[in-house]
Design a protein around this motif. Structure first.
Motif, mmCIF file in Angstrom:
data_model
loop_
_atom_site.group_PDB
_atom_site.id
_atom_site.type_symbol
_atom_site.label_atom_id
_atom_site.label_comp_id
_atom_site.label_asym_id
_atom_site.label_seq_id
_atom_site.Cartn_x
_atom_site.Cartn_y
_atom_site.Cartn_z
ATOM 1 N N GLY B 128 -1.088 17.276 4.033
ATOM 2 C CA GLY B 128 -0.226 16.198 3.562
ATOM 3 C C GLY B 128 -0.982 15.094 2.870
ATOM 4 O O GLY B 128 -2.219 15.071 2.862
ATOM 5 N N LYS B 129 -0.195 14.194 2.272
ATOM 6 C CA LYS B 129 -0.728 12.987 1.641
ATOM 7 C C LYS B 129 0.198 11.842 2.010
ATOM 8 O O LYS B 129 1.401 12.063 2.216
ATOM 9 C CB LYS B 129 -0.706 13.114 0.106
ATOM 10 C CG LYS B 129 -1.694 14.107 -0.470
ATOM 11 C CD LYS B 129 -1.483 14.183 -1.976
ATOM 12 C CE LYS B 129 -2.255 15.316 -2.608
ATOM 13 N NZ LYS B 129 -3.694 15.188 -2.499
ATOM 14 N N ALA B 130 -0.344 10.639 2.079
ATOM 15 C CA ALA B 130 0.499 9.477 2.359
ATOM 16 C C ALA B 130 -0.081 8.265 1.668
ATOM 17 O O ALA B 130 -1.251 8.253 1.278
ATOM 18 C CB ALA B 130 0.583 9.237 3.862
ATOM 19 N N CYS B 131 0.768 7.245 1.510
ATOM 20 C CA CYS B 131 0.319 5.951 0.999
ATOM 21 C C CYS B 131 0.830 4.894 1.961
ATOM 22 O O CYS B 131 2.019 4.856 2.276
ATOM 23 C CB CYS B 131 0.867 5.725 -0.403
ATOM 24 S SG CYS B 131 0.398 4.117 -1.058
ATOM 25 N N VAL B 132 -0.084 4.054 2.457
ATOM 26 C CA VAL B 132 0.294 3.013 3.414
ATOM 27 C C VAL B 132 -0.205 1.669 2.889
ATOM 28 O O VAL B 132 -1.300 1.585 2.328
ATOM 29 C CB VAL B 132 -0.235 3.349 4.840
ATOM 30 C CG1 VAL B 132 -1.748 3.449 4.878
ATOM 31 C CG2 VAL B 132 0.258 2.359 5.888
ATOM 32 N N VAL B 133 0.641 0.642 3.043
ATOM 33 C CA VAL B 133 0.282 -0.714 2.606
ATOM 34 C C VAL B 133 -0.300 -1.458 3.803
ATOM 35 O O VAL B 133 0.281 -1.442 4.891
ATOM 36 C CB VAL B 133 1.531 -1.470 2.088
ATOM 37 C CG1 VAL B 133 1.165 -2.889 1.670
ATOM 38 C CG2 VAL B 133 2.169 -0.717 0.936
ATOM 39 N N LEU B 134 -1.451 -2.091 3.602
ATOM 40 C CA LEU B 134 -2.096 -2.856 4.679
ATOM 41 C C LEU B 134 -2.120 -4.339 4.335
ATOM 42 O O LEU B 134 -2.149 -4.713 3.156
ATOM 43 C CB LEU B 134 -3.538 -2.379 4.884
ATOM 44 C CG LEU B 134 -3.749 -0.980 5.460
ATOM 45 C CD1 LEU B 134 -5.238 -0.740 5.704
ATOM 46 C CD2 LEU B 134 -2.978 -0.781 6.753
ATOM 47 N N PRO B 135 -2.146 -5.204 5.360
ATOM 48 C CA PRO B 135 -2.281 -6.641 5.102
ATOM 49 C C PRO B 135 -3.721 -6.984 4.694
ATOM 50 O O PRO B 135 -4.642 -6.216 4.968
ATOM 51 C CB PRO B 135 -1.935 -7.269 6.460
ATOM 52 C CG PRO B 135 -2.260 -6.230 7.469
ATOM 53 C CD PRO B 135 -2.035 -4.899 6.798
ATOM 54 N N GLU B 136 -3.855 -8.144 4.040
ATOM 55 C CA GLU B 136 -5.191 -8.646 3.683
ATOM 56 C C GLU B 136 -5.570 -9.743 4.664
ATOM 57 O O GLU B 136 -4.713 -10.524 5.088
ATOM 58 C CB GLU B 136 -5.161 -9.236 2.276
ATOM 59 C CG GLU B 136 -5.056 -8.228 1.172
ATOM 60 C CD GLU B 136 -4.944 -8.935 -0.167
ATOM 61 O OE1 GLU B 136 -5.986 -9.131 -0.803
ATOM 62 O OE2 GLU B 136 -3.824 -9.302 -0.560
#
Lengths: 170, 140
Positions: B128-136
């Motif tokens: 699989g592949k995924a994209c996750v947004v993280l805080p700065e």
């Protein structure tokens, strides 16, 4: 995109077909989320602890993002007339396998939300012979909306529609 | 987890799930996928499978757990896709793993692309592949 000239007319004509799966029978609720978490041993407090969820910017407890279809599935009892599905249109290839799934998540699912879904055929491959038999990859997209008509999530999956017993790839 | 703390090549802590008949029945009920190949051994075997096997939705949920356990409650999963290559049956232990493939900014969001896999003792079953947004860090 494949060359659509290779597609039989009856397959070409169903690209773009839509089916309204309607509203879920129940709203998104904590017990359903808990059963999901138990089955996958998921201990994320966002899925049960309201204070924790609010401290992390959510309006309340949320559901795991891939859970949307759970809240659209029809009741198993009492028996109901099944809603027409876009896959019903693939009449000549009644057997189906799904090997690939793609999800996009737009906004979180909150406990208390009410979801509805629409599905559509977005693509059909030319005829293919696989280890299972002869058929077509039919790409179906399902769109999930909440009670505010916000797009929550989109699932896209190419499903191999074939007929058991048809010629197979050796 | 903060965007600044992540490097390409980082491994996510892997997670495992011991599969029993009971666990697969729980998964069938929780995902509301009552197609009998996922909870009825006799039906699955009569249809050519070795045994009842884990359903599509359970893989999505298991990958989400892998990512959220690592990325934390301030993260947001944007997308995930996966290919089911082989089955997981009762008696198997399935292990999900992930690697950071890329860091990028998309519409101002700090995104991490992940490569994902699920394996059991026979080998690789799901990719699989995924994209996750993280805080700065600076923006908390």
């Amino acid at each position: 995109m494949q060359n659509k000239d290779e597609l039989p007319e009856e397959m070409k004509s169903i690209i773009g077909s839509e089916a309204d799966l309607g509203w879920g029978i129940d709203m998104v609720c904590k017990p359903a989320v808990r059963y999901w978490c138990e089955a996958l041993e998921d201990g994320n407090p966002l899925y049960y602890d309201e204070g924790f969820a609010m401290a992390n910017g959510y309006a309340g407890v949320i559901a795991p993002p891939t859970m949307a279809p759970v809240f659209i599935r029809p009741a198993l009892w009492p028996p109901q007339q099944e809603k027409p599905r876009v896959s019903d249109k693939v009449r000549d290839f009644p057997d189906v396998v799904v090997q690939h799934n793609e999800w996009e998540f737009h906004i979180p699912i909150l406990v208390g939300d009410h979801l509805r879904s629409v599905e559509r055929i977005v693509d059909i491959s030319p005829v293919k012979k696989t280890r299972l038999g002869t058929g077509h990859f039919v790409t179906i997209q399902q769109l999930y909306y909440n009670q505010r008509d916000e797009l929550v999530a989109t699932r896209t999956s190419p499903r191999f529609h074939y007929k058991k017993g048809s010629p197979r790839k050796e | 987890m903060f965007f600044e703390d992540v490097n390409v090549g980082d491994k996510l802590p892997s997670i495992s799930l011991e599969l029993t008949v009971t666990k697969l029945v729980l998964q069938a009920c929780a995902t509301r996928d009552l197609y009998p190949v996922h909870h009825d051994r006799d039906y699955a075997r009569a249809n050519g499978a070795r045994d009842m096997f884990v359903n599509t939705s359970a893989y999505g949920g298991f990958f989400n757990r892998l990512i959220a356990d690592w990325a934390g409650p301030q993260s947001r999963l944007k997308s995930i896709s996966y290919n089911m290559l082989e089955m997981n049956y009762p008696g198997d232990t399935m292990t999900a793993s992930g690697t950071v493939a890329k860091k990028h900014t998309d519409n101002g969001e700090k995104c991490i692309d992940l490569e994902l896999a699920i394996s059991n003792h026979r080998g690789l079953t799901t990719t699989g592949k995924a994209c996750v947004v993280l805080p700065e860090k600076g923006k908390m």
